[in-house]
Design a protein around this motif. Structure first.
Motif, mmCIF file in Angstrom:
data_model
loop_
_atom_site.group_PDB
_atom_site.id
_atom_site.type_symbol
_atom_site.label_atom_id
_atom_site.label_comp_id
_atom_site.label_asym_id
_atom_site.label_seq_id
_atom_site.Cartn_x
_atom_site.Cartn_y
_atom_site.Cartn_z
ATOM 1 N N THR A 34 0.852 -1.189 0.000
ATOM 2 C CA THR A 34 0.000 0.000 0.000
ATOM 3 C C THR A 34 0.886 1.237 0.000
ATOM 4 O OG1 THR A 34 -0.105 -0.003 2.413
ATOM 5 C CG2 THR A 34 -1.850 -1.187 1.233
ATOM 6 N N ALA A 35 0.270 2.409 -0.138
ATOM 7 C CA ALA A 35 1.042 3.648 -0.203
ATOM 8 C C ALA A 35 1.864 3.885 1.052
ATOM 9 C CB ALA A 35 0.105 4.832 -0.448
ATOM 10 N N THR A 37 -1.581 3.401 -4.641
ATOM 11 C CA THR A 37 -2.216 4.722 -4.578
ATOM 12 C C THR A 37 -3.145 4.868 -3.371
ATOM 13 O OG1 THR A 37 -3.892 3.924 -6.133
ATOM 14 C CG2 THR A 37 -2.067 5.183 -7.054
ATOM 15 N N HIS A 38 -3.128 3.888 -2.458
ATOM 16 C CA HIS A 38 -4.008 3.959 -1.282
ATOM 17 C C HIS A 38 -3.260 3.476 -0.045
ATOM 18 C CE1 HIS A 38 -6.846 3.911 -4.636
ATOM 19 N NE2 HIS A 38 -7.726 4.476 -3.828
ATOM 20 N N THR A 39 -3.465 4.143 1.066
ATOM 21 C CA THR A 39 -2.910 3.675 2.333
ATOM 22 C C THR A 39 -3.804 2.576 2.898
ATOM 23 O OG1 THR A 39 -4.182 5.246 3.653
ATOM 24 C CG2 THR A 39 -2.017 5.985 2.832
ATOM 25 N N HIS A 56 -6.955 4.088 4.208
ATOM 26 C CA HIS A 56 -7.885 4.411 3.127
ATOM 27 C C HIS A 56 -8.632 3.145 2.688
ATOM 28 C CE1 HIS A 56 -8.478 7.022 -0.753
ATOM 29 N NE2 HIS A 56 -9.604 6.549 -0.286
ATOM 30 N N CYS A 57 -7.912 2.025 2.580
ATOM 31 C CA CYS A 57 -8.540 0.752 2.226
ATOM 32 C C CYS A 57 -9.607 0.359 3.254
ATOM 33 C CB CYS A 57 -7.496 -0.356 2.119
ATOM 34 S SG CYS A 57 -6.363 -0.194 0.719
ATOM 35 N N ALA A 109 -12.507 6.393 -3.795
ATOM 36 C CA ALA A 109 -11.167 5.957 -4.192
ATOM 37 C C ALA A 109 -10.358 7.135 -4.721
ATOM 38 C CB ALA A 109 -11.262 4.864 -5.249
ATOM 39 N N ASP A 110 -9.054 6.949 -4.820
ATOM 40 C CA ASP A 110 -8.164 7.997 -5.296
ATOM 41 C C ASP A 110 -8.435 8.282 -6.776
ATOM 42 O OD1 ASP A 110 -5.802 9.355 -6.352
ATOM 43 O OD2 ASP A 110 -4.877 8.905 -4.417
ATOM 44 N N PRO A 111 -8.700 9.528 -7.152
ATOM 45 C CA PRO A 111 -8.972 9.871 -8.564
ATOM 46 C C PRO A 111 -7.827 9.472 -9.497
ATOM 47 C CG PRO A 111 -9.567 11.692 -7.118
ATOM 48 C CD PRO A 111 -8.830 10.694 -6.275
ATOM 49 N N GLU A 112 -6.607 9.439 -8.979
ATOM 50 C CA GLU A 112 -5.460 9.059 -9.802
ATOM 51 C C GLU A 112 -5.624 7.636 -10.332
ATOM 52 O OE1 GLU A 112 -0.673 8.118 -9.230
ATOM 53 O OE2 GLU A 112 -1.718 9.375 -7.766
ATOM 54 N N LEU A 113 -6.178 6.750 -9.519
ATOM 55 C CA LEU A 113 -6.410 5.379 -9.965
ATOM 56 C C LEU A 113 -7.586 5.321 -10.940
ATOM 57 C CD1 LEU A 113 -5.867 2.309 -9.730
ATOM 58 C CD2 LEU A 113 -7.532 2.289 -7.864
#
Length: 576
Positions: free
Chosen positions: A272-273, A538-540, A543-544, A568-572
């Motif tokens: 994870t991040a 892209t997620h800690t 966050h998960c 979820a993270d917009p980057e993903l």
């Protein structure tokens, strides 16, 4: 999410090949594709007015010869196929050679039917029996009907059904594909697969994912698309666009390139991040799969399905025969872990040499570990062969049992594994009872692995091969997530690692939810590991955990998925 097969949004009265028409099905193998349609020939049916056979005995010989010719053709294709495809083809050839099927055709000929009609009647009888039995039998109905259609074509002197010859890279479209057809597709020419039938965990879906071919199932109306029509498909969303305009094709290409760039930037162990380790592993079914996965950027194998060693055999494979196969499977992974599932067979996956007799409900009968307890010599031989192969290769072999329901069963299995010289024993958690009592079950072994395909089937009381029940079998079902959460809590209490080896592990967004629920490894078709790795990076972990809570709080799989996409993270999301 639009329901499978819903064509809402289509302009009224549009023809099947109308520009911009959208079909919506279920995405089962990620990726996108654009190309011309090749329609698979429809099954051959007997003439409605076929007269009775003038000579039933001669007609029976002709029909049986047709079946044997089908079997020989399948065996010929198996000789040049890769390992997983070879096993599928051989198993299908066994159907064509089945003497009870031949006897059923002979009976119908004696009752006054014509040759093609008698074959169709016998196939219908066996298909009804297979569907009633469920499990492995139900999974073979498509193969059974494919064999019957080929035999009918032979006695009528017509071309065989199935995927036609084509030279231009194309999108294969069919009502359904027999596993024998899917397994032998030329990967260099098949851009994508679209079927009107099928389900999330059908053989076509699983094989397409293993082969890295984008695929959509349950796309109603697909068989009406004229051959040669240009289509674009999205194996993630399940969307199929007919005659897409240049802007739509360019947008799809740009999205694919953006995704490939993003995926190319991440490699190595799953993290994870914030550095929380989540092992990314491969699901394999034979030597060919092992060689491909061994060269991939994965941390080992989370599920080696050993039943392929057994299902096409008329006699129990010897320890020596098994050892050689296992050695070839283990060799490509060096010191990486290889988690082996012992024989997952029984009344619903019949073995010629281990018939325990008829059962009222085979899907809930003596399968998996229950067969091993009834026939322990089969398990002991398998464990002996695995131990020998592990010793020869130096591989990190971990063995797990399928269909474990109680702590007593887990203890029985672990004792046998350790007695064989193998050090690590585990269990599949695919029965809700084992998930709810995971702390006690896992206390007896070294690890657990969630089989989410069967876990969903048993939790929702929905046959995984029944396409019309796909919504119930959606791995995003909050009730299924609740059962997984209970298993993960039990694993934490027992201090044992718990992974996932069902198809849900390869969905990047759902993988985040699973990690948030507490799983420590994810095993999937090797080609899906890159997308999951990117999602994790892209997620800690925190966050998960928030995503998991949002999914469990939802009222339906659609709202669960939507809630996770929203958070979820917009980057993903930009590259999924």
């Amino acid at each position: 999410m639009t329901a499978a097969g819903d064509a809402s949004g289509d302009a009224p009265g549009r023809a099947a090949g109308s520009p911009g028409r959208v079909l919506r099905g279920i995405g089962v193998s990620s990726g996108s594709a654009h190309g011309p349609v090749v329609q698979v020939a429809a099954p051959v049916a007997p003439p409605a007015d076929e007269p009775p056979a003038a000579d039933p005995a001669a007609a029976a010989e002709q029909a049986i010869a047709a079946f044997m010719g089908v079997a020989d053709t399948l065996d010929g294709r198996a000789a040049t196929a890769d390992d997983a495809a070879r096993d599928v083809l051989k198993a299908t050839a066994m159907i064509a050679r089945d003497r009870s099927l031949h006897r059923a055709v002979t009976k119908h000929l004696g009752e006054g039917q014509g040759p093609a009609t008698a074959i169709a009647s016998a196939i219908d009888e066996f298909a009804a029996q297979f569907e009633a039995l469920g499990g492995y039998f139900a999974e073979r109905v498509t193969d059974l009907r494919d064999v019957g259609s080929r035999a009918i074509a032979t006695v009528l002197g017509e071309p065989a059904p199935g995927v036609p010859h084509f030279s231009e890279p194309s999108v294969i479209v069919a009502h359904d594909l027999a596993p024998a057809e899917t397994a032998t597709l030329d990967r260099s020419r098949v851009l994508g697969i679209v079927t009107a039938a099928g389900g999330r965990t059908s053989h076509t879906a699983i094989l397409a994912a293993q082969m890295g071919i984008p695929a959509v199932v349950q796309a109603h109306g697909a068989t009406e698309i004229p051959g040669g029509t240009l289509v674009s498909l999205d194996g993630d969303s399940g969307e199929v666009v007919l005659n897409p305009d240049a802007d739509a094709v360019a947008a799809q290409l740009e999205r694919r390139e953006r995704r490939e760039r993003a995926l190319a930037d991440v490699s190595g162990p799953g993290r994870t991040a914030d550095g929380h380790a989540v092992a990314l592993l491969a699901n394999i079914g034979g030597v060919e799969d092992a060689e491909l996965a061994g060269a991939a950027d994965v941390e080992g194998v989370g599920l080696f399905r050993t039943e392929f060693v057994f299902l096409s055999a008329q006699h129990a494979p010897t320890v020596e025969e098994q050892t050689e196969i296992y050695r070839r499977v283990l060799a490509p992974f060096g010191s990486r872990r290889v988690v082996v599932r012992t024989l997952d067979a029984g009344a619903d996956k019949p073995l010629a040499f281990a018939d325990l007799g008829a059962e009222e409900n085979p899907a809930l009968g003596r399968r998996g570990l229950r067969l091993s307890q009834a026939r322990p010599e089969l398990l002991d031989a398998q464990l002996q062969a695995l131990a020998a192969a592990a010793h020869e290769t130096g591989a990190d072999v971990r063995v797990m049992a399928p269909m474990v329901a109680t702590a007593e069963e887990a203890r029985w299995f672990a004792e046998r594994v350790r007695a064989s010289g193998l050090e690590r024993a585990g269990v599949m958690i695919e029965v809700p009872a084992a998930a709810l009592r995971a702390e006690q079950v896992l206390a007896e072994v070294d690890f657990g692995s969630l089989g989410t395909n069967d876990l969903a089937q048993y939790t929702m009381a929905a046959d995984r091969m029944e396409g019309e029940l796909s919504e119930l079998l959606d791995p995003w079902q909050p009730a299924v997530l609740d059962v997984i959460a209970a298993a993960a809590a039990g694993a934490r209490a027992a201090g044992k690692p718990l992974g996932v080896c069902g198809e849900s592990a390869g969905d990047p967004l759902l993988a985040l939810v699973l990690v948030g629920l507490g799983v420590s490894s994810l095993s999937m078709a090797a080609g899906k590991a890159r997308g999951v790795r990117l999602a994790l990076r892209t997620h800690t972990l925190e966050h998960c955990e928030r995503l998991a809570a949002a999914a469990r709080a939802a009222a339906s799989p659609e709202t669960a998925r939507a809630a996770v996409r929203e958070a979820a993270d917009p980057e993903l999301l930009a590259v999924l």
